[in-house]
Design a protein around this motif. Structure first.
Motif, PDB file in Angstrom:
ATOM      1  N   SER A  81       0.823  -1.218   0.000  1.00 30.29           N
ATOM      2  CA  SER A  81       0.000   0.000   0.000  1.00 30.29           C
ATOM      3  C   SER A  81       0.852   1.261   0.000  1.00 30.29           C
ATOM      4  O   SER A  81       0.406   2.324  -0.430  1.00 30.29           O
ATOM      5  N   TYR A  85       0.010   4.310  -2.421  1.00 30.73           N
ATOM      6  CA  TYR A  85      -0.207   5.663  -1.908  1.00 30.73           C
ATOM      7  C   TYR A  85       0.728   6.658  -2.598  1.00 30.73           C
ATOM      8  O   TYR A  85       0.323   7.755  -2.982  1.00 30.73           O
ATOM      9  N   SER A  89      -0.608   9.597  -5.091  1.00 30.59           N
ATOM     10  CA  SER A  89      -0.317  10.954  -4.625  1.00 30.59           C
ATOM     11  C   SER A  89       0.455  11.749  -5.676  1.00 30.59           C
ATOM     12  O   SER A  89       0.122  12.903  -5.960  1.00 30.59           O
ATOM     13  N   SER A 141      -7.390  10.332  -2.866  1.00 29.05           N
ATOM     14  CA  SER A 141      -6.427   9.225  -2.853  1.00 29.05           C
ATOM     15  C   SER A 141      -5.849   9.020  -1.456  1.00 29.05           C
ATOM     16  O   SER A 141      -5.642   7.883  -1.017  1.00 29.05           O
ATOM     17  N   ARG A 142      -5.627  10.112  -0.736  1.00 27.88           N
ATOM     18  CA  ARG A 142      -5.088   9.984   0.624  1.00 27.88           C
ATOM     19  C   ARG A 142      -6.101   9.317   1.543  1.00 27.88           C
ATOM     20  O   ARG A 142      -5.726   8.465   2.363  1.00 27.88           O
ATOM     21  N   PHE A 145      -6.098   5.491   0.792  1.00 31.08           N
ATOM     22  CA  PHE A 145      -4.920   4.755   1.254  1.00 31.08           C
ATOM     23  C   PHE A 145      -4.642   4.945   2.744  1.00 31.08           C
ATOM     24  O   PHE A 145      -3.777   4.257   3.295  1.00 31.08           O
ATOM     25  N   ASP A 146      -5.359   5.837   3.387  1.00 32.09           N
ATOM     26  CA  ASP A 146      -5.278   5.936   4.843  1.00 32.09           C
ATOM     27  C   ASP A 146      -6.049   4.811   5.523  1.00 32.09           C
ATOM     28  O   ASP A 146      -5.906   4.585   6.724  1.00 32.09           O
TER      29      ASP A 146
END
Length: 211
Positions: A81, A85, A89, A141-142, A145-146
């Motif tokens: 991941s 990420y 990003s 996107s953040r 992937f968080d």
């Protein structure tokens, strides 16, 4: 301990039992979507795709004017991941870089492996969502992937996956657990595309790159 005391190779017996069960049934059942059509047969040829891509009004106009038109081939490495990420990003930041021109308009293809391909797919999902403001690409996107993509997967890896080769039962494995984590991840856009069949995700319009 008992193998040494009784002088019986229990490990060999267990291995042979696992091989026997593996020949009788598949412990890793793959979830399949019935699309009702041949997805791969509908893919355009390379020549057809390139002609469509270059004939997009924005690209065609610049090319006919004799201007240089940069074309990018995005290739991303794997790395779980973290790489996904990083890829999503960076691509999101590039998309926002030029106010009057989209970076994605110059991207011909998105290719990658493992986590890099997940980052590509996340970026592609945001491109497909129209209209989707490019200022929110990085935020979306953040948020995706968080999401904790490890715990649910690890719980299966250290649980049923350790014994599923020895007992003939079907249950969710770690691969399916990872799918579920992505399909229920945070955000408004990306996770919806990870839960769709392939024929509903891929798009062959003149605007989108090749995934």
């Amino acid at each position: 301990y008992f193998g040494i005391r009784l002088r019986v190779k229990f490990g060999l017996i267990i291995l042979l039992w696992a091989i026997f069960l593996g020949r009788c049934s598949d412990p890793y059942e793959v979830r399949v979507h019935e699309t009702g059509q041949d997805v791969y047969a509908q893919r355009p040829s390379v020549d057809t795709f390139l002609n469509r891509w270059f004939m997009h009004p924005d690209r065609k106009e610049m090319i006919l004017k004799g201007n240089n038109y940069p074309v990018y081939l995005v290739m991303c490495d794997g790395g779980a991941s973290k790489s996904g990420y990083w890829v999503a990003s960076v691509l999101s930041k590039l998309e926002k870089e030029k106010p009057g021109e989209r970076f994605s308009s110059h991207v011909l293809s998105l290719a990658g492996a493992s986590g890099g391909s997940v980052g590509n797919a996340a970026f592609y999902a945001m491109l497909r969502e129209s209209p989707h403001p490019r200022d929110s690409f990085f935020i979306e996107s953040r948020r995706f992937f968080d999401t904790d993509l490890l715990s649910h997967t690890l719980s299966h890896y250290l649980g049923l996956d350790l014994v599923r080769h020895l007992f003939p039962f079907r249950a969710t494995d770690r691969a399916a657990a990872l799918e579920e984590s992505m399909e229920t991840a945070r955000g408004d856009v990306i996770h919806h595309y990870f839960s769709k069949p392939l024929n509903q995700v891929l798009g062959y319009s003149r605007k989108l790159p090749l995934l």
